[in-house]
Motif scaffolding. Structure first.
Motif, PDB file in Angstrom:
ATOM      1  N   PHE A   1      14.001  16.369 -18.276  1.00 38.87           N
ATOM      2  CA  PHE A   1      13.986  15.102 -17.561  1.00 38.87           C
ATOM      3  C   PHE A   1      13.160  15.222 -16.279  1.00 38.87           C
ATOM      4  O   PHE A   1      12.299  14.386 -15.999  1.00 38.87           O
ATOM      5  N   ILE A   2      13.368  16.277 -15.533  1.00 35.41           N
ATOM      6  CA  ILE A   2      12.640  16.472 -14.275  1.00 35.41           C
ATOM      7  C   ILE A   2      11.162  16.724 -14.544  1.00 35.41           C
ATOM      8  O   ILE A   2      10.290  16.191 -13.849  1.00 35.41           O
ATOM      9  N   ARG A   3      10.851  17.502 -15.584  1.00 32.08           N
ATOM     10  CA  ARG A   3       9.445  17.734 -15.922  1.00 32.08           C
ATOM     11  C   ARG A   3       8.763  16.439 -16.323  1.00 32.08           C
ATOM     12  O   ARG A   3       7.602  16.201 -15.987  1.00 32.08           O
ATOM     13  N   MET A   4       9.460  15.576 -17.039  1.00 36.55           N
ATOM     14  CA  MET A   4       8.880  14.289 -17.421  1.00 36.55           C
ATOM     15  C   MET A   4       8.643  13.421 -16.187  1.00 36.55           C
ATOM     16  O   MET A   4       7.605  12.750 -16.085  1.00 36.55           O
ATOM     17  N   LEU A   5       9.573  13.417 -15.241  1.00 41.54           N
ATOM     18  CA  LEU A   5       9.358  12.667 -14.002  1.00 41.54           C
ATOM     19  C   LEU A   5       8.128  13.178 -13.269  1.00 41.54           C
ATOM     20  O   LEU A   5       7.309  12.392 -12.775  1.00 41.54           O
ATOM     21  N   LEU A   6       7.983  14.493 -13.178  1.00 47.16           N
ATOM     22  CA  LEU A   6       6.814  15.080 -12.524  1.00 47.16           C
ATOM     23  C   LEU A   6       5.530  14.710 -13.268  1.00 47.16           C
ATOM     24  O   LEU A   6       4.520  14.354 -12.661  1.00 47.16           O
ATOM     25  N   HIS A   7       5.567  14.794 -14.579  1.00 49.72           N
ATOM     26  CA  HIS A   7       4.393  14.443 -15.385  1.00 49.72           C
ATOM     27  C   HIS A   7       3.988  12.990 -15.140  1.00 49.72           C
ATOM     28  O   HIS A   7       2.803  12.692 -14.924  1.00 49.72           O
ATOM     29  N   ASN A   8       4.958  12.098 -15.166  1.00 50.21           N
ATOM     30  CA  ASN A   8       4.662  10.686 -14.942  1.00 50.21           C
ATOM     31  C   ASN A   8       4.087  10.451 -13.547  1.00 50.21           C
ATOM     32  O   ASN A   8       3.152   9.664 -13.382  1.00 50.21           O
ATOM     33  N   ALA A   9       4.626  11.133 -12.540  1.00 51.52           N
ATOM     34  CA  ALA A   9       4.122  10.993 -11.176  1.00 51.52           C
ATOM     35  C   ALA A   9       2.683  11.514 -11.084  1.00 51.52           C
ATOM     36  O   ALA A   9       1.833  10.901 -10.418  1.00 51.52           O
ATOM     37  N   MET A  10       2.384  12.630 -11.750  1.00 51.21           N
ATOM     38  CA  MET A  10       1.029  13.177 -11.732  1.00 51.21           C
ATOM     39  C   MET A  10       0.049  12.235 -12.423  1.00 51.21           C
ATOM     40  O   MET A  10      -1.072  12.015 -11.938  1.00 51.21           O
ATOM     41  N   GLU A  11       0.451  11.655 -13.551  1.00 50.52           N
ATOM     42  CA  GLU A  11      -0.404  10.708 -14.257  1.00 50.52           C
ATOM     43  C   GLU A  11      -0.647   9.454 -13.409  1.00 50.52           C
ATOM     44  O   GLU A  11      -1.762   8.944 -13.365  1.00 50.52           O
ATOM     45  N   GLU A  12       0.383   8.982 -12.755  1.00 49.33           N
ATOM     46  CA  GLU A  12       0.234   7.801 -11.897  1.00 49.33           C
ATOM     47  C   GLU A  12      -0.706   8.101 -10.734  1.00 49.33           C
ATOM     48  O   GLU A  12      -1.524   7.264 -10.352  1.00 49.33           O
ATOM     49  N   GLN A  13      -0.612   9.296 -10.176  1.00 49.98           N
ATOM     50  CA  GLN A  13      -1.506   9.674  -9.083  1.00 49.98           C
ATOM     51  C   GLN A  13      -2.958   9.701  -9.569  1.00 49.98           C
ATOM     52  O   GLN A  13      -3.851   9.215  -8.878  1.00 49.98           O
ATOM     53  N   LYS A  14      -3.204  10.221 -10.767  1.00 49.58           N
ATOM     54  CA  LYS A  14      -4.561  10.227 -11.325  1.00 49.58           C
ATOM     55  C   LYS A  14      -5.079   8.810 -11.496  1.00 49.58           C
ATOM     56  O   LYS A  14      -6.238   8.518 -11.183  1.00 49.58           O
ATOM     57  N   ARG A  15      -4.223   7.906 -12.014  1.00 47.11           N
ATOM     58  CA  ARG A  15      -4.635   6.514 -12.189  1.00 47.11           C
ATOM     59  C   ARG A  15      -4.978   5.875 -10.845  1.00 47.11           C
ATOM     60  O   ARG A  15      -5.962   5.164 -10.715  1.00 47.11           O
ATOM     61  N   GLN A  16      -4.129   6.138  -9.849  1.00 43.07           N
ATOM     62  CA  GLN A  16      -4.358   5.568  -8.530  1.00 43.07           C
ATOM     63  C   GLN A  16      -5.652   6.098  -7.918  1.00 43.07           C
ATOM     64  O   GLN A  16      -6.423   5.337  -7.332  1.00 43.07           O
ATOM     65  N   GLU A  17      -5.917   7.403  -8.071  1.00 41.96           N
ATOM     66  CA  GLU A  17      -7.153   7.986  -7.553  1.00 41.96           C
ATOM     67  C   GLU A  17      -8.376   7.389  -8.251  1.00 41.96           C
ATOM     68  O   GLU A  17      -9.386   7.120  -7.606  1.00 41.96           O
ATOM     69  N   ALA A  18      -8.282   7.163  -9.559  1.00 40.37           N
ATOM     70  CA  ALA A  18      -9.392   6.555 -10.294  1.00 40.37           C
ATOM     71  C   ALA A  18      -9.625   5.123  -9.813  1.00 40.37           C
ATOM     72  O   ALA A  18     -10.779   4.698  -9.648  1.00 40.37           O
ATOM     73  N   MET A  19      -8.551   4.381  -9.588  1.00 41.32           N
ATOM     74  CA  MET A  19      -8.689   3.015  -9.085  1.00 41.32           C
ATOM     75  C   MET A  19      -9.295   3.007  -7.688  1.00 41.32           C
ATOM     76  O   MET A  19     -10.160   2.176  -7.381  1.00 41.32           O
ATOM     77  N   ASP A  20      -8.880   3.943  -6.838  1.00 36.27           N
ATOM     78  CA  ASP A  20      -9.434   4.031  -5.484  1.00 36.27           C
ATOM     79  C   ASP A  20     -10.920   4.384  -5.527  1.00 36.27           C
ATOM     80  O   ASP A  20     -11.716   3.819  -4.773  1.00 36.27           O
ATOM     81  N   ALA A  21     -11.286   5.307  -6.402  1.00 36.29           N
ATOM     82  CA  ALA A  21     -12.699   5.686  -6.546  1.00 36.29           C
ATOM     83  C   ALA A  21     -13.515   4.509  -7.036  1.00 36.29           C
ATOM     84  O   ALA A  21     -14.633   4.274  -6.575  1.00 36.29           O
ATOM     85  N   GLU A  22     -12.967   3.732  -7.961  1.00 37.16           N
ATOM     86  CA  GLU A  22     -13.646   2.549  -8.481  1.00 37.16           C
ATOM     87  C   GLU A  22     -13.835   1.511  -7.375  1.00 37.16           C
ATOM     88  O   GLU A  22     -14.886   0.901  -7.256  1.00 37.16           O
ATOM     89  N   ASP A  23     -12.803   1.340  -6.539  1.00 39.30           N
ATOM     90  CA  ASP A  23     -12.896   0.394  -5.419  1.00 39.30           C
ATOM     91  C   ASP A  23     -13.975   0.840  -4.433  1.00 39.30           C
ATOM     92  O   ASP A  23     -14.713   0.007  -3.910  1.00 39.30           O
TER      93      ASP A  23
END
Length: 76
Positions: A50-72
């Motif tokens: 459960f904790i590893r999945m939470l970490l994985h989801n947070a890491m994926e969300e951070q990648k998405r956010q960084e990609a959106m910021d780079a696009e902006d």
């Protein structure tokens, strides 16, 4: 994220609040924290998954956010 053991894991101690542990225990008891198909796991392994999945989801969300910021930044 590989939940089936093909990725080496390290052990770290964690601290959670008593109400968080009670919630996790209830979710495990009610079967709401998934067990791999055809498998059985000790309660400690379910906490870990459960904790590893939470970490994985947070890491994926951070990648998405960084990609959106780079696009902006490219749009400016």
């Amino acid at each position: 994220m590989d939940m089936m053991g093909r990725v080496g894991l390290i052990e770290i101690p964690i601290l959670i609040a008593p109400d968080q542990k009670a919630w996790m225990d209830r979710m495990i008891k009610e079967g709401k924290i998934a067990i791999p198909p055809g498998g059985t796991l000790e309660k400690g392994s379910l906490y870990s998954m459960f904790i590893r999945m939470l970490l994985h989801n947070a890491m994926e969300e951070q990648k998405r956010q960084e990609a959106m910021d780079a696009e902006d930044e490219d749009d400016e």
